[in-house]
Design an enzyme around this catalytic site. Structure first.
Site, PDB file in Angstrom:
ATOM      1  N   THR A 373     105.644 143.653  60.515  1.00 18.90           N
ATOM      2  CA  THR A 373     104.438 142.905  60.086  1.00 18.90           C
ATOM      3  C   THR A 373     103.490 143.171  61.371  1.00 18.90           C
ATOM      4  OG1 THR A 373     105.867 141.447  58.794  1.00 18.90           O
ATOM      5  CG2 THR A 373     103.468 140.537  59.431  1.00 18.90           C
ATOM      6  N   GLY A 466     109.140 138.271  60.629  1.00 21.37           N
ATOM      7  CA  GLY A 466     109.907 137.568  59.745  1.00 21.37           C
ATOM      8  C   GLY A 466     109.996 136.111  59.880  1.00 21.37           C
TER       9      GLY A 466
HETATM   10  O1  DON Z   1     106.289 137.547  54.747  1.00 24.92           O
HETATM   11  C1  DON Z   1     107.014 137.563  55.497  1.00 24.92           C
HETATM   12  O2  DON Z   1     107.436 136.424  55.907  1.00 24.92           O
HETATM   13  C2  DON Z   1     107.743 138.766  55.980  1.00 24.92           C
HETATM   14  N1  DON Z   1     107.828 139.983  54.966  1.00 24.92           N
HETATM   15  C3  DON Z   1     107.401 139.137  57.215  1.00 24.92           C
HETATM   16  C4  DON Z   1     107.761 140.594  57.863  1.00 24.92           C
HETATM   17  C5  DON Z   1     108.032 140.279  59.137  1.00 24.92           C
HETATM   18  O3  DON Z   1     107.173 139.538  59.833  1.00 24.92           O
HETATM   19  C6  DON Z   1     108.447 141.544  59.781  1.00 24.92           C
HETATM   20  N2  DON Z   1     108.161 141.838  61.337  1.00 24.92           N
HETATM   21  N3  DON Z   1     108.628 141.959  62.231  1.00 24.92           N
END
Ligand code: DON
Length: 561
Positions: A373, A466
């Site tokens: 993300t 995440g």
């Molecule tokens: O929307 C969410 O919470 C996840 N799909 C975010 C994914 C994410 O942050 C991956 N990063 N390292």
């Protein structure tokens, strides 16, 4: 502080090229611009945003241009085929939250990832065509654009150029593309720009002609250049070739949603953040509320007492997330109840100083009626503040590139609870509230946040990571405003993370040993991991001083003037 990124390239190009050339650029980790700033995961994307503000655009223009550039120069997470959230505070006092989270396709159903024996087949929600939700990003950019000043075509121009003419990749990106080579080959139905015969290395140029064409269609036709016509047809054809379920009607029917931003008080500040379908805002509201009355600053940063009470607040908030939270258009989470100060106080009644509370003793609260993300923070010269987190979910999402259209599709379907009690890729579990249903938005942890004092932004922050996003934003706020750390330490200090289940505290490698040892004696189990959560922060001081910090954990970079 500037770090030459591709020193090997200087040998080829010489130092005479402009600093922002896509073939010779630098990471800026810290700056104190006088007027405006952008911090994002990539120097070229931050520069695209800064240039737009230089040309008369506002912070929303800059956020749009930065996201479009990230879709090109940061394919791991920047995207057209994913989704995101924008939180903004405009100079006129208006607060905004725009939800452009992906949606489950119409043909999706609750048990779509279960085999004949009812076992979750989690690879299907992670890799390939079935893992993708209906993308929201392009709709979100256009929904944001009503608050911008410049024509959209101007904002997309830097991204088109970067895709068409290419840019030089960093070592980190080369490693990411090499790591995923087999996946790209296995999961794609047509050749992609991300695969070449020899391994990628820092200094190689990545050219994305198909993506440039898609961006041009968007420039010419607006959101319809993505959700209808040629691009939509390519998505549907890709689904047909790869066994996916996103239809033309799913694409045409996608809408970004304006939401009422979540706003709450914390120690005299107003925190402005993302409401559901992100669990992040509720999460930091609960955690900040649970620790508010403890003398954290007296105990000190990373002291045993502070860390313990913060871990226990994190544990309890994630237990509530798992049970109660999901798309508010489909479920009715008891939000008022679980954010009330009296509830949060009750939640901490089981907290025992000096002793870990086992997670099995912490269930969701009783009330009457939860890797890749990227985040960007923007401040313009007028004081408009924008905080955007956007995602494909895992690195390079589903790893599926839409044939002929050049963009990656997300694997956001894994953010649903594919089966109650079965952990997703972040170890998060969920229940009915986050079960799959057609056209439902999967629960997110993304927490784009702006902190206000006397109605003016003092901190713009957010991060990928995440499930760790919520605890990282929680800790960033405390670091900056309660522990009074300087802006760079606020961002780069080691983090710790508890998410109720598994019952363990994840710590970054440089987390202090003495604090860990003392907490182990109380019954906490620690797991070293990381680094995680590349946090982008802009801090605005009462005297007007602006500090922009790119996280040390990646190629994150600030730009401004
Ligand atoms: O929307 C969410 O919470 C996840 N799909 C975010 C994914 C994410 O942050 C991956 N990063 N390292």
């Amino acid at each position: 502080m500037r770090f030459p990124l591709i020193s090997v390239l200087l040998l080829y190009t010489g130092a005479a090229l402009a600093q922002s050339s896509p073939y010779n650029y630098q990471v800026t980790k810290y700056m104190t611009p006088r007027r405006y700033a952008v911090v994002s995961a990539h120097p070229l994307a931050s520069e695209a945003g800064a240039q737009v503000m230089k040309a008369g655009g506002n912070a929303v223009d800059a956020a749009i241009a930065t996201q479009l550039a990230l879709a090109v120069v940061y394919p791991e997470a920047g995207n057209l085929g994913g989704g995101g959230f924008m939180v903004a505070r405009l100079r006129n006092g208006q607060s905004l939250a725009i939800d452009y989270r992906e949606m489950a396709p119409q043909k999706a159903h609750r048990d779509m990832y279960l085999d004949g024996n009812g076992n979750a087949q989690t690879r299907l929600s992670l890799d390939g065509h079935l893992a993708a939700g209906v993308p929201g990003t392009v709709a979100g950019l256009f929904a944001s654009h009503q608050y911008a000043k410049l024509p959209f075509a101007k904002l997309v121009a830097p991204a088109i150029k970067l895709a068409e003419k290419g840019f030089v990749i960093t070592e980190r990106e080369a490693a990411g593309l090499n790591r995923r080579k087999e996946d790209f080959i296995r999961l794609n139905t047509m050749p992609t720009a991300f695969v070449k015969d020899t391994p990628w290395k820092a200094g190689d140029t990545l050219v994305q002609k198909d993506l440039a064409r898609t961006l041009r269609l968007i420039a010419q036709k607006g959101a319809a250049g993505f959700y209808e016509g040629e691009t939509a047809e390519k998505v549907v054809a890709e689904m047909r070739r790869g066994g996916g379920i996103i239809s033309a009607a799913d694409l045409k029917g996608y809408r970004a949603k304006p939401r009422q931003p979540l706003q709450f008080k914390f120690r005299g500040y107003d925190i402005l953040t993302m409401p559901l379908p992100s669990s992040g805002g509720v999460g930091i509201q609960q955690m900040l509320g649970m620790v508010e009355s403890y003398p954290l600053e007296e105990w000190g940063f990373h002291s045993v007492q502070s860390v313990q009470v913060m871990i226990e607040a994190e544990r309890r908030a994630y237990a509530d997330r798992a049970k109660f939270l999901g798309d508010p258009d489909f479920t009715s989470p008891p939000l008022a109840a679980i954010t009330q100060p009296s509830y949060l106080k009750t939640r901490m009644q089981t907290f025992t100083p000096g002793r870990a509370t086992p997670s099995e003793a912490v269930q969701a609260g009783l009330v009457k009626e939860s890797m890749q993300t990227t985040h960007l923070s923007v401040l313009d010269a007028d004081g408009n503040a924008v905080s955007v987190t956007t995602t494909l979910n895992g690195g390079y999402g589903s790893k599926v590139v839409v044939g002929g259209a050049g963009f990656l599709l997300n694997n956001e379907m894994d953010d649903f609870s594919v089966k109650p009690g079965t952990p997703n890729m972040y170890g998060l579990i969920g229940a009915e509230a986050n079960a799959i249903a057609p056209r439902k938005r999967m629960l997110s942890s993304m927490t784009p946040t702006i902190v206000l004092q006397h109605n003016r932004p003092v901190l713009i922050a957010g991060t990928p990571g995440g499930s760790t996003i919520i605890t990282s934003v929680f800790q960033t706020i405390l670091n900056a405003l309660v522990f009074n750390l300087d802006a760079q330490t606020t961002v780069n200090a080691p983090k710790f993370h508890h998410q109720w289940l598994p019952d363990e505290v994840r710590i970054e490698q440089d987390f202090p040993d003495s604090t860990r040892a003392a907490l182990e004696k109380m019954g906490y189990k620690f797991v070293k991991s990381g680094p995680w959560s590349r946090t982008e922060v802009i801090k605005i001081h009462p005297d007007g001083k602006i500090e922009a910090v790119g996280d040390k954990r990646g190629d994150d970079s600030a730009a401004g003037e």
